[in-house]
Scaffold this active site. Sequence first.
Site, PDB file in Angstrom:
ATOM      1  N   ALA A   1       0.734  -1.057   0.030  1.00  0.00           N
ATOM      2  CA  ALA A   1      -0.052  -0.153   0.116  1.00  0.00           C
ATOM      3  C   ALA A   1       0.738   1.395   0.209  1.00  0.00           C
ATOM      4  CB  ALA A   1      -0.914   0.120   1.265  1.00  0.00           C
TER       5      ALA A   1
ATOM      6  N   GLN B   1       1.380   3.360   2.193  1.00  0.00           N
ATOM      7  CA  GLN B   1       2.094   3.538   3.520  1.00  0.00           C
ATOM      8  C   GLN B   1       2.833   2.234   3.833  1.00  0.00           C
ATOM      9  OE1 GLN B   1       3.197   6.144   5.095  1.00  0.00           O
ATOM     10  NE2 GLN B   1       2.472   7.780   3.592  1.00  0.00           N
ATOM     11  N   SER B   2       3.237   1.493   2.835  1.00  0.00           N
ATOM     12  CA  SER B   2       3.667   0.234   3.339  1.00  0.00           C
ATOM     13  C   SER B   2       4.843   0.088   4.032  1.00  0.00           C
ATOM     14  CB  SER B   2       4.115  -0.705   1.969  1.00  0.00           C
ATOM     15  OG  SER B   2       4.667  -1.828   2.096  1.00  0.00           O
ATOM     16  N   ASN B   3       5.024  -0.402   5.241  1.00  0.00           N
ATOM     17  CA  ASN B   3       6.009  -0.450   6.013  1.00  0.00           C
ATOM     18  C   ASN B   3       7.144  -1.514   5.216  1.00  0.00           C
ATOM     19  OD1 ASN B   3       5.410   0.879   8.465  1.00  0.00           O
ATOM     20  ND2 ASN B   3       3.720  -0.726   8.492  1.00  0.00           N
TER      21      ASN B   3
ATOM     22  N   THR C   1       7.669  -1.988   1.813  1.00  0.00           N
ATOM     23  CA  THR C   1       8.322  -1.340   0.749  1.00  0.00           C
ATOM     24  C   THR C   1       9.255  -0.241   1.269  1.00  0.00           C
ATOM     25  OG1 THR C   1       6.748   0.285   0.540  1.00  0.00           O
ATOM     26  CG2 THR C   1       6.267  -1.623  -0.779  1.00  0.00           C
TER      27      THR C   1
END
Length: 323
Positions: free
Chosen positions: A67, A69-71, A73
Site C-alpha cells: 500500500a 504507506q507500506s512498511n 516497501t
Amino acid sequence: MKKLSLANTPTRIEEIQLMDADLPARLFVKRDDMTGVAVTGNKIRKLEYLLQKALDDGATDVITRGAIQSNHTRATAMVCARLGIKCHVLLQGPRDADEEGNYFLDRLAGADIRIIDEDDGDPDEAMRVWKENLDREGATTMIIPMGGSDGLGCLGYVDCFDEILEQEEEMGVRFDTVVAVAGSGGMLSGLVYGNALSGAKKDIVGISVLHTEKELVDTIIPSLVDEMNKVSGKTVGNYDVTVIDDYVGLGYAKSRPEEMEFIWDFVSQTGIILDPVYTGKAMYGTFSELMDGHWKDKENILFIHSGGAFGWTKKQIEMLLRK
C-alpha cells in the site's frame, strides 16, 4: 538457511501496564519495532532471508509491492540502497497521495515507484510484466511478494519464535500466548511454524487487520506452511492457530475514533508508539479480548510489536488530535 544480518536482534521484551486498566493477565511486548531505524519493524527479519537469496542469485534489481504507506516497501528500499540493489516499488493507492511517511522514505531511498489503483488489474501480474521488461533490458530481477510473505521470508519469524524461547529461559517466564497482527500473514505463519517445530504448545493468536478468519486459516496460512516445508526441508503437518477478525473495523488502513483514543492512551502511558494500521488495531484487540473476559485462561501474554511508526499520515494525525 543462509541469511543476512540486518536486524538488531534479539529484540527486548518488556512488561507493560496501563494506569487505567487492571489487566487480568500479565502483558509483555516484544519490541520488534526496535530492529533498526530506517529498517525498523518486522519486515527486516523476512528481508534477511529474501535479500540473501537476491545476492546469491546475482540479482541487480528487486521488485516488491504494498500500500502507499507500506512498511515493507520502505524497509526493502532502504536495505536495497545499502546493498547496491536497485529497488522497484509498486504501490496501491491514490496517485495524488501526499509524499509523506513511508512513501516519502521510499523515494528518499531511491526506489523506482509506480502507483496503481484498484482498476489497474492484478498487482502481482503487473510485477511479473515489470520484471520481464527489466530483464529484457539486461537486469537480473527478483520479485519479493507483498509483505515479504512467502515460505523463505516467513523463516524470519521462525527465528523470532526460537528467540522467544531463549528469552523465556533468561527471564524465568513462560508465555502461554503469543499475539501478532495479521496483515499479509507471513509473521503469523512463521510463529505458527516455529511453535509446531519446537513442540512449545503455545497459543498463537493472530489479530487480523485485512483478511477474514476463513481466508487466513483456510488458505493463506496453510499455503505459507507448505512453502516453509519446501524451503526448510522440514515437515510441519499439524499446527494450531487462532485468528480473530473482529478488529478490522472500517477496513484496512481505516480508523475508528475508539481505536485512535486507545492509541493515544496507550502511547501516553507506555512510551511505546503504535501505528493506526497494524499495531494500533492489534493492541486494541488484545486489550479488548482481555478486558471483555474472553481470555480468562491466559496468564502471560506476549504481543509482538511489528513497528509502523513511519506510517502515520497527516490525515491520521489530524484524526488522532480530534479524538
